[in-house]
Design a protein around this motif. Structure first.
Motif, PDB file in Angstrom:
ATOM      1  N   GLY A 191       0.810  -1.216   0.000  1.00  0.00           N
ATOM      2  CA  GLY A 191       0.000   0.000   0.000  1.00  0.00           C
ATOM      3  C   GLY A 191       0.837   1.257   0.000  1.00  0.00           C
ATOM      4  N   LEU A 192       1.884   1.276   0.824  1.00  0.00           N
ATOM      5  CA  LEU A 192       2.760   2.448   0.886  1.00  0.00           C
ATOM      6  C   LEU A 192       3.454   2.686  -0.451  1.00  0.00           C
ATOM      7  CD1 LEU A 192       4.475   1.956   4.381  1.00  0.00           C
ATOM      8  CD2 LEU A 192       2.551   3.455   3.805  1.00  0.00           C
ATOM      9  N   GLU A 193       3.951   1.612  -1.059  1.00  0.00           N
ATOM     10  CA  GLU A 193       4.659   1.776  -2.327  1.00  0.00           C
ATOM     11  C   GLU A 193       3.716   2.201  -3.441  1.00  0.00           C
ATOM     12  OE1 GLU A 193       8.619  -0.921  -1.872  1.00  0.00           O
ATOM     13  OE2 GLU A 193       6.919  -1.872  -2.889  1.00  0.00           O
ATOM     14  N   ALA A 194       2.507   1.636  -3.460  1.00  0.00           N
ATOM     15  CA  ALA A 194       1.545   2.004  -4.506  1.00  0.00           C
ATOM     16  C   ALA A 194       1.112   3.460  -4.359  1.00  0.00           C
ATOM     17  CB  ALA A 194       0.335   1.080  -4.450  1.00  0.00           C
ATOM     18  N   ALA A 195       0.767   3.868  -3.147  1.00  0.00           N
ATOM     19  CA  ALA A 195       0.279   5.232  -2.921  1.00  0.00           C
ATOM     20  C   ALA A 195       1.334   6.275  -3.264  1.00  0.00           C
ATOM     21  CB  ALA A 195      -0.172   5.387  -1.470  1.00  0.00           C
ATOM     22  N   THR A 196       2.566   6.064  -2.805  1.00  0.00           N
ATOM     23  CA  THR A 196       3.619   7.053  -3.054  1.00  0.00           C
ATOM     24  C   THR A 196       4.026   7.083  -4.521  1.00  0.00           C
ATOM     25  OG1 THR A 196       5.262   5.406  -2.328  1.00  0.00           O
ATOM     26  CG2 THR A 196       4.525   7.026  -0.708  1.00  0.00           C
ATOM     27  N   GLU A 197       4.042   5.914  -5.169  1.00  0.00           N
ATOM     28  CA  GLU A 197       4.412   5.864  -6.588  1.00  0.00           C
ATOM     29  C   GLU A 197       3.382   6.611  -7.435  1.00  0.00           C
ATOM     30  OE1 GLU A 197       7.439   5.086  -8.870  1.00  0.00           O
ATOM     31  OE2 GLU A 197       7.345   3.689  -7.183  1.00  0.00           O
ATOM     32  N   ILE A 198       2.118   6.368  -7.160  1.00  0.00           N
ATOM     33  CA  ILE A 198       1.056   7.028  -7.926  1.00  0.00           C
ATOM     34  C   ILE A 198       1.059   8.533  -7.670  1.00  0.00           C
ATOM     35  CG2 ILE A 198      -1.444   7.241  -8.202  1.00  0.00           C
ATOM     36  CD1 ILE A 198      -1.586   4.215  -7.525  1.00  0.00           C
ATOM     37  N   ALA A 199       1.219   8.907  -6.400  1.00  0.00           N
ATOM     38  CA  ALA A 199       1.203  10.337  -6.052  1.00  0.00           C
ATOM     39  C   ALA A 199       2.372  11.079  -6.692  1.00  0.00           C
ATOM     40  CB  ALA A 199       1.237  10.498  -4.533  1.00  0.00           C
ATOM     41  N   GLU A 200       3.534  10.446  -6.746  1.00  0.00           N
ATOM     42  CA  GLU A 200       4.692  11.089  -7.359  1.00  0.00           C
ATOM     43  C   GLU A 200       4.524  11.203  -8.874  1.00  0.00           C
ATOM     44  OE1 GLU A 200       9.167  10.277  -6.421  1.00  0.00           O
ATOM     45  OE2 GLU A 200       8.665   9.126  -8.229  1.00  0.00           O
ATOM     46  N   ALA A 201       4.038  10.124  -9.493  1.00  0.00           N
ATOM     47  CA  ALA A 201       3.884  10.124 -10.948  1.00  0.00           C
ATOM     48  C   ALA A 201       2.750  11.014 -11.417  1.00  0.00           C
ATOM     49  CB  ALA A 201       3.661   8.689 -11.444  1.00  0.00           C
ATOM     50  N   ARG A 202       1.712  11.136 -10.577  1.00  0.00           N
ATOM     51  CA  ARG A 202       0.534  11.916 -10.952  1.00  0.00           C
ATOM     52  C   ARG A 202       0.182  12.931  -9.868  1.00  0.00           C
ATOM     53  NH1 ARG A 202      -3.094   9.961 -14.623  1.00  0.00           N
ATOM     54  NH2 ARG A 202      -4.028  12.023 -14.297  1.00  0.00           N
ATOM     55  N   PRO A 203       0.964  14.010  -9.768  1.00  0.00           N
ATOM     56  CA  PRO A 203       0.679  15.023  -8.742  1.00  0.00           C
ATOM     57  C   PRO A 203      -0.645  15.748  -8.968  1.00  0.00           C
ATOM     58  CG  PRO A 203       2.386  15.779 -10.251  1.00  0.00           C
ATOM     59  CD  PRO A 203       2.161  14.333 -10.560  1.00  0.00           C
ATOM     60  N   ASP A 204      -1.256  15.551 -10.148  1.00  0.00           N
ATOM     61  CA  ASP A 204      -2.540  16.188 -10.423  1.00  0.00           C
ATOM     62  C   ASP A 204      -3.714  15.427  -9.823  1.00  0.00           C
ATOM     63  OD1 ASP A 204      -1.851  14.137 -12.286  1.00  0.00           O
ATOM     64  OD2 ASP A 204      -3.537  14.750 -13.548  1.00  0.00           O
ATOM     65  N   LEU A 205      -3.450  14.234  -9.282  1.00  0.00           N
ATOM     66  CA  LEU A 205      -4.511  13.436  -8.669  1.00  0.00           C
ATOM     67  C   LEU A 205      -4.531  13.627  -7.153  1.00  0.00           C
ATOM     68  CD1 LEU A 205      -4.029  10.038 -10.574  1.00  0.00           C
ATOM     69  CD2 LEU A 205      -5.661  11.873 -11.102  1.00  0.00           C
ATOM     70  N   ASP A 206      -5.697  13.428  -6.557  1.00  0.00           N
ATOM     71  CA  ASP A 206      -5.822  13.431  -5.100  1.00  0.00           C
ATOM     72  C   ASP A 206      -5.712  11.989  -4.622  1.00  0.00           C
ATOM     73  OD1 ASP A 206      -6.218  16.180  -4.938  1.00  0.00           O
ATOM     74  OD2 ASP A 206      -8.392  16.002  -5.203  1.00  0.00           O
ATOM     75  N   VAL A 207      -4.579  11.669  -3.982  1.00  0.00           N
ATOM     76  CA  VAL A 207      -4.317  10.306  -3.534  1.00  0.00           C
ATOM     77  C   VAL A 207      -4.522  10.214  -2.028  1.00  0.00           C
ATOM     78  CG1 VAL A 207      -2.616   8.437  -3.409  1.00  0.00           C
ATOM     79  CG2 VAL A 207      -2.673   9.952  -5.407  1.00  0.00           C
ATOM     80  N   ALA A 208      -5.227   9.172  -1.602  1.00  0.00           N
ATOM     81  CA  ALA A 208      -5.469   8.930  -0.182  1.00  0.00           C
ATOM     82  C   ALA A 208      -5.072   7.508   0.159  1.00  0.00           C
ATOM     83  CB  ALA A 208      -6.932   9.172   0.168  1.00  0.00           C
ATOM     84  N   LEU A 209      -4.742   7.273   1.422  1.00  0.00           N
ATOM     85  CA  LEU A 209      -4.359   5.956   1.908  1.00  0.00           C
ATOM     86  C   LEU A 209      -5.178   5.627   3.149  1.00  0.00           C
ATOM     87  CD1 LEU A 209      -2.258   3.557   1.753  1.00  0.00           C
ATOM     88  CD2 LEU A 209      -0.915   4.863   3.417  1.00  0.00           C
ATOM     89  N   ALA A 210      -5.850   4.483   3.134  1.00  0.00           N
ATOM     90  CA  ALA A 210      -6.643   4.041   4.276  1.00  0.00           C
ATOM     91  C   ALA A 210      -5.905   2.923   4.997  1.00  0.00           C
ATOM     92  CB  ALA A 210      -8.016   3.559   3.825  1.00  0.00           C
ATOM     93  N   ALA A 211      -5.537   3.147   6.262  1.00  0.00           N
ATOM     94  CA  ALA A 211      -4.783   2.165   7.042  1.00  0.00           C
ATOM     95  C   ALA A 211      -5.578   1.781   8.290  1.00  0.00           C
ATOM     96  CB  ALA A 211      -3.430   2.736   7.442  1.00  0.00           C
TER      97      ALA A 211
END
Length: 415
Positions: free
Chosen positions: A166-186
């Protein structure tokens, strides 16, 4: 002295563990004594630890098995494993080479290495299977990649699961697509298993990438455009990525192998099935005990040493020599946080975090070296091993094994 019939070794699954095991066995035994068949549905190796990168739009280096195993004696059999009969010692494979009629081909074995791994686990949460994406397989990562590419600016992505994936997916997506609103549910506190230094750095990176973190949050339902938490809160989600854990492939459940409640094959310290001595299991498909009596976790860090152990044990038993057994332990957890940041959390032998941790760019480079090293080990399966291959002692006359083994060893030494 040669056995009258080649010993048939079949390896199921060509992920990290299966590919490593097949190559290592090939290096240790004479090719005239054994046949080694590696069954896999795809013709090239999938770097599973990088699938979050694929989902974020990056391309990985192709690694065809035909090139990797050229000259090793390992035969690749393309197809899907549909059943294993451990009593008849056969494997059923559909879509296999030369099978165009849809009927399963039957593959007999003398020794089986079960390395079918695991897939994503929706946990039975309503709507997860229908509406969420996963990054545990290449098809899943590619589907998510296509979906993310179609999203416009300001759309929301919710990653469910605060573990390593989850951490790797969220950070990778957020870095590659700063135009998206990324959230993480833990379910718990962000990075609650890490050291204080590790948690602090993780929080810094997550905040810097603009990721919204929902802590102490269990997702109870997934819909087309939102996730519903256990307390009834609706969190908008144009895309939901599900990373809450893995489930083993169900093939073993239909066998008479001894399994855990999770469906993993119970093995001893040499990765040999405790119920069927001609079956070995490695990687996520196996339940092996590590330091302090704790089960080894599903990970590449566990799977590759398990493959080494199984391959060496198989070769030794077939050659009639002493079976080596090396304790498997942990050293670190390597977490990529995008391409520019990383976290290396050093751990005890039984995988508990200690105070030491590497962070930042150095940690990102460290993780990259680990990933490249793992892929290189798979792509060069026989590198770094002794060049002398041992003869197989005929298994149909085991009483003679103690006599034949020294003779074969002497012959090899003078060859």
């Amino acid at each position: 002295m040669q056995p009258t019939q080649q010993h048939r070794i079949v390896v199921l699954g060509a992920g990290y563990t299966g590919a490593v095991a097949a190559g290592r066995i090939a290096k240790r035994l004479h090719r005239g004594d054994v046949t080694i068949t590696l069954v896999n549905p795809e013709p090239d190796f999938v770097e599973r630890v990088r699938l979050h990168q694929v989902a974020a739009g990056q391309d990985l280096k192709p690694r065809p098995f035909a090139e990797m195993f050229a000259g090793t004696g390992v035969q690749l059999r393309l197809g899907h494993v549909t059943a294993v009969d451990v009593d008849r010692k056969t494997v059923s494979v559909t879509g296999a080479d030369g099978q165009d009629d849809g009927r399963p081909a039957e593959l007999p074995y003398d020794t089986l290495v079960y390395a079918l791994g695991s897939g994503w686990n929706d946990g039975g949460v309503p709507g997860a299977a229908a509406h969420a994406h996963e990054v545990s397989s290449r098809p899943g990562a590619l589907r998510l990649r296509e979906r993310l590419a179609a999203l416009g600016a300001g759309r929301t992505v919710v990653v469910v699961g605060g573990g390593l994936t989850g951490l790797e997916a969220a950070t990778e997506i957020a870095e590659a697509r700063p135009d998206l609103d990324v959230a993480l549910a833990a379910r718990g506190v962000l990075g609650d298993w890490l050291s204080a230094k590790g948690r602090a750095h993780l929080r810094k990176v997550v905040d810097g990438l603009g990721i919204t973190v929902h802590e102490h949050t269990a997702v109870a339902e997934v819909t087309v455009d939102r996730v519903i938490t256990a307390d009834g809160t609706a969190v908008p989600a144009d895309v939901t990525v599900w990373t809450t854990g893995f489930a083993v492939r169900p093939i073993a459940e239909a066998t008479t192998l001894r399994l855990t409640d999770r469906g993993q094959i119970v093995v001893d310290g040499t990765m040999r099935s405790v119920s069927h001595p001609d079956v070995y299991a490695v990687g996520d498909a196996a339940m092996a005990i590590g330091p302090n009596g704790k089960p080894l976790r599903m990970s590449c860090a566990s799977g590759v040493p398990m493959a080494w152990q199984a391959a060496d044990a198989i070769a030794a038993r077939l050659a009639g020599t002493k079976v080596p057994q090396v304790a498997i332990r942990y050293f670190q957890q390597c977490i990529s946080l995008g391409r520019k940041e990383g976290l290396i959390q050093f751990v005890t032998a039984d995988d508990r975090a200690v105070d030491r941790a590497l962070t930042g760019r150095v940690a990102a480079l460290y993780k990259e070296l680990i990933c490249k090293g793992a892929a290189w080990g798979v792509a060069n399966p026989t590198a770094g091993l002794p060049t002398r291959r041992r003869h197989v002692v005929p298994q149909d006359i085991p009483a003679l094994a103690p006599v034949l083994a020294p003779a074969l060893a002497e012959a090899e030494a003078t060859a």
